[in-house]
Write a protein that holds these residues in place. Structure first.
Motif, PDB file in Angstrom:
ATOM      1  N   CYS A 118       0.962  -1.188  -0.130  1.00 31.10           N
ATOM      2  CA  CYS A 118      -0.117  -0.073   0.114  1.00 31.10           C
ATOM      3  C   CYS A 118       0.713   1.163  -0.013  1.00 31.10           C
ATOM      4  CB  CYS A 118      -0.990  -0.096   1.186  1.00 31.10           C
ATOM      5  SG  CYS A 118      -1.964  -1.391   1.189  1.00 31.10           S
ATOM      6  N   THR A 134     -10.744  -2.816  -4.945  1.00 31.95           N
ATOM      7  CA  THR A 134     -11.685  -3.114  -3.748  1.00 31.95           C
ATOM      8  C   THR A 134     -11.654  -4.433  -3.174  1.00 31.95           C
ATOM      9  OG1 THR A 134     -13.072  -1.955  -5.539  1.00 31.95           O
ATOM     10  CG2 THR A 134     -14.244  -3.137  -3.717  1.00 31.95           C
ATOM     11  N   ALA A 137      -8.993  -3.751  -0.488  1.00 30.43           N
ATOM     12  CA  ALA A 137      -9.384  -2.776   0.643  1.00 30.43           C
ATOM     13  C   ALA A 137     -10.307  -3.626   1.417  1.00 30.43           C
ATOM     14  CB  ALA A 137     -10.160  -1.677   0.029  1.00 30.43           C
ATOM     15  N   ARG A 141      -9.433  -4.651   5.827  1.00 24.20           N
ATOM     16  CA  ARG A 141     -10.475  -4.390   6.850  1.00 24.20           C
ATOM     17  C   ARG A 141     -10.903  -5.841   7.723  1.00 24.20           C
ATOM     18  NH1 ARG A 141     -14.891  -0.677   8.799  1.00 24.20           N
ATOM     19  NH2 ARG A 141     -16.259  -2.004   9.863  1.00 24.20           N
ATOM     20  N   LEU A 157      -4.940   1.024   4.568  1.00 26.54           N
ATOM     21  CA  LEU A 157      -5.856   1.781   3.922  1.00 26.54           C
ATOM     22  C   LEU A 157      -5.925   3.124   3.414  1.00 26.54           C
ATOM     23  CD1 LEU A 157      -9.122   0.258   5.386  1.00 26.54           C
ATOM     24  CD2 LEU A 157      -8.227  -0.281   3.249  1.00 26.54           C
ATOM     25  N   LEU A 160      -3.325   3.438   0.578  1.00 28.82           N
ATOM     26  CA  LEU A 160      -3.839   2.903  -0.651  1.00 28.82           C
ATOM     27  C   LEU A 160      -4.899   4.045  -1.202  1.00 28.82           C
ATOM     28  CD1 LEU A 160      -4.414   0.258  -2.112  1.00 28.82           C
ATOM     29  CD2 LEU A 160      -6.377  -0.189  -0.921  1.00 28.82           C
ATOM     30  N   LEU A 161      -5.449   4.595  -0.276  1.00 34.02           N
ATOM     31  CA  LEU A 161      -6.691   5.843  -0.704  1.00 34.02           C
ATOM     32  C   LEU A 161      -5.932   6.624  -1.102  1.00 34.02           C
ATOM     33  CD1 LEU A 161      -9.261   6.965  -0.936  1.00 34.02           C
ATOM     34  CD2 LEU A 161      -9.235   7.481   1.413  1.00 34.02           C
ATOM     35  N   ILE A 174     -12.698   2.813  -2.106  1.00 34.54           N
ATOM     36  CA  ILE A 174     -11.720   2.769  -0.655  1.00 34.54           C
ATOM     37  C   ILE A 174     -12.140   3.481   0.210  1.00 34.54           C
ATOM     38  CG2 ILE A 174      -9.253   2.743   0.091  1.00 34.54           C
ATOM     39  CD1 ILE A 174      -8.425   2.382  -2.734  1.00 34.54           C
ATOM     40  N   PHE A 178     -12.492   3.078   4.151  1.00 36.17           N
ATOM     41  CA  PHE A 178     -11.434   3.640   4.945  1.00 36.17           C
ATOM     42  C   PHE A 178     -12.300   4.497   6.109  1.00 36.17           C
ATOM     43  CE2 PHE A 178      -8.976   7.607   5.807  1.00 36.17           C
ATOM     44  CZ  PHE A 178      -8.044   7.108   6.585  1.00 36.17           C
TER      45      PHE A 178
END
Length: 466
Positions: A118, A134, A137, A141, A157, A160-161, A174, A178
């Motif tokens: 990430c 997707t 992500a 979680r 996250l 990544l976002l 994401i 997040f």
């Protein structure tokens, strides 16, 4: 053998001199029994074109077989992730990580592999496979939840976002994952860098978005900002959620509307008229709730407000709005006093106490002094307990003017860009021309008036998050 010591995928007659990732026919000519994790890793390490590699990884085997292979371990118990790195093998690592996070019987990746990917992946390569982003992500979680420490998912996250979309104004799948993670763990400040960027662009080629992704992101964002007492920003996000147009009203929009009303009472002392884009069923249902009664009595009828809170405390607790309701109730005397300043020039402390529902003059005095100190009102308190109200002085600093001008220029540039994008949209142009033609024939008949009230349709499924 390639540089990593893995066997290369077996060539076919049609691809004897071609990279296996450069042709879907090579994958089609390779039976599922011929495909192995070793051959897949070899292809990943030798591929140079992300689009061709994505095509190969999608078609190298049936979906179930592919996911099992990607989530397995190499012979000798070697983890394939140790042979790859995020900068050179973004797409391959994305497929392997997302598969291992979602396959029940697989060996889950170590957290440092997830965090490293990430942090270092190449976003342009990852955008070739938005569905796998997707999956990654959601898998991060879920992995953190199973591990019993959901806050572990926040850092990867966030990375990544921040890296994946071209800008943080592009909504992706994401975003809601997040934000709901930040809210569930009460790490609200972790979300503020993302929430500082308004969503202005929806690109379905970038993420497999749904209508509820938009609702959940803005709803969770509103909760985070309200928890941080950033009332103006929270108000904006709750309003976006509650008024986002859709074929049917969603239960999450109703929850956003309730919180929107409470935030406005805290921040403004009154509620604003509902947006014209809000589904009419939401406003009708809202009027039948205790929130509407609380709103209508605010801020002067303090005893009645207290009785609503006492009688509906269990409801407010279950809907997780008791904190906002309590803050609104606590601020009611301040907003009541501000209302008095628009009517009276002078009032005694006892009169103010009677109007706002506070019997103790000392408490009223402390409240008045606090409001003067915070510049909430402009007033003077005399020795005999008389309060003289006056209009607050208007002050403009050069920095304030420069900031407002800069914001106006940014908004103007944004509107120009959006207008150009809309002008290039064929569907928009068709509708615009049709509306212009219809206008030439005179005003259209009010359909609601002609045919009576329409049914509003069924509600969408209740969307919530842990």
């Amino acid at each position: 053998m390639n540089q990593s010591g893995l066997p290369t995928p077996p060539p076919t007659s049609a691809t004897s001199t071609t990279n296996p990732a450069q042709s879907s026919s090579s994958a089609a000519g390779q039976s599922a029994s011929d495909v192995s994790l070793a051959s897949i890793v070899a292809t990943i390490t030798s591929a140079s074109n992300p689009s061709h590699l994505n095509q190969y990884l999608r078609s190298c085997a049936s979906k179930d077989v592919r996911e099992v292979l990607l989530s397995s371990i190499l012979p000798g118990s070697q983890d394939p992730l140790t042979l790859l790195n995020a900068r050179d093998h973004t797409l391959g690592m994305l497929y392997i990580l997302s598969a291992r996070l979602h396959t029940v019987a697989s060996d889950k990746p170590l957290w440092h592999h997830i965090e490293g990917f990430c942090r270092d992946f190449v976003p342009e390569h990852a955008r070739v496979a938005p569905d796998r982003v997707t999956l990654l992500a959601t898998g991060i979680r879920q992995f953190a939840e199973v591990d019993g420490n959901l806050k572990l998912a926040i850092a990867p996250l966030s990375d990544l976002l921040v890296k994946y979309p071209p800008t943080l104004s592009h909504l992706t799948t994401i975003h809601p994952i997040f934000l709901t993670t930040c809210v569930a763990t009460r790490h609200f400040t972790a979300a503020t860098p993302v929430l500082a960027h308004s969503i202005t662009t929806i690109d379905l080629s970038l993420s497999d978005l749904t209508y509820h992704d938009n609702l959940i992101y803005h709803y969770a964002g509103g909760i985070a900002l309200a928890a941080l007492k950033n009332w103006s920003a929270a108000e904006e996000l709750f309003e976006i959620c509650a008024s986002s147009p859709g074929s049917a009203a969603s239960a999450i929009q109703m929850e956003a509307l309730k919180k929107l009303a409470l935030v406005q009472l805290i921040y403004r002392g009154k509620t604003s008229p509902p947006s014209k884009y809000m589904h009419p069923i939401l406003t009708r249902l809202f009027k039948a709730t205790p929130y509407s009664s609380f709103m209508n009595a605010y801020p002067l009828q303090r005893d009645y407000l207290r009785s609503i809170v006492e009688n509906e405390q269990q409801l407010f607790t279950n809907e997780r709005t008791l904190g906002l309701v309590t803050q609104a109730l606590d601020r009611a005397p301040r907003w009541a006093i501000k209302k008095l300043t628009t009517t009276y020039l002078t009032l005694h402390l006892s009169d103010i106490g009677r109007e706002v529902g506070i019997s103790d003059e000392n408490e009223v005095k402390a409240l008045i002094l606090s409001m003067i100190e915070c510049s909430e009102i402009s007033a003077e308190l005399s020795a005999d307990g008389t309060v003289s109200f006056s209009d607050p002085p208007v002050k403009f600093e050069k920095t304030d003017v420069d900031r407002v001008l800069a914001q106006a220029q940014q908004q103007d540039a944004l509107l120009v860009r959006l207008e150009k994008e809309m002008e290039r949209n064929k569907e928009y142009l068709t509708k615009a021309v049709k509306s212009k033609d219809d206008a030439a024939w005179g005003p259209a008949m009010d359909e609601d008036g002609a045919f009576g009230d329409r049914t509003s349709g069924n509600w969408a499924e209740d969307m919530s998050f842990a």
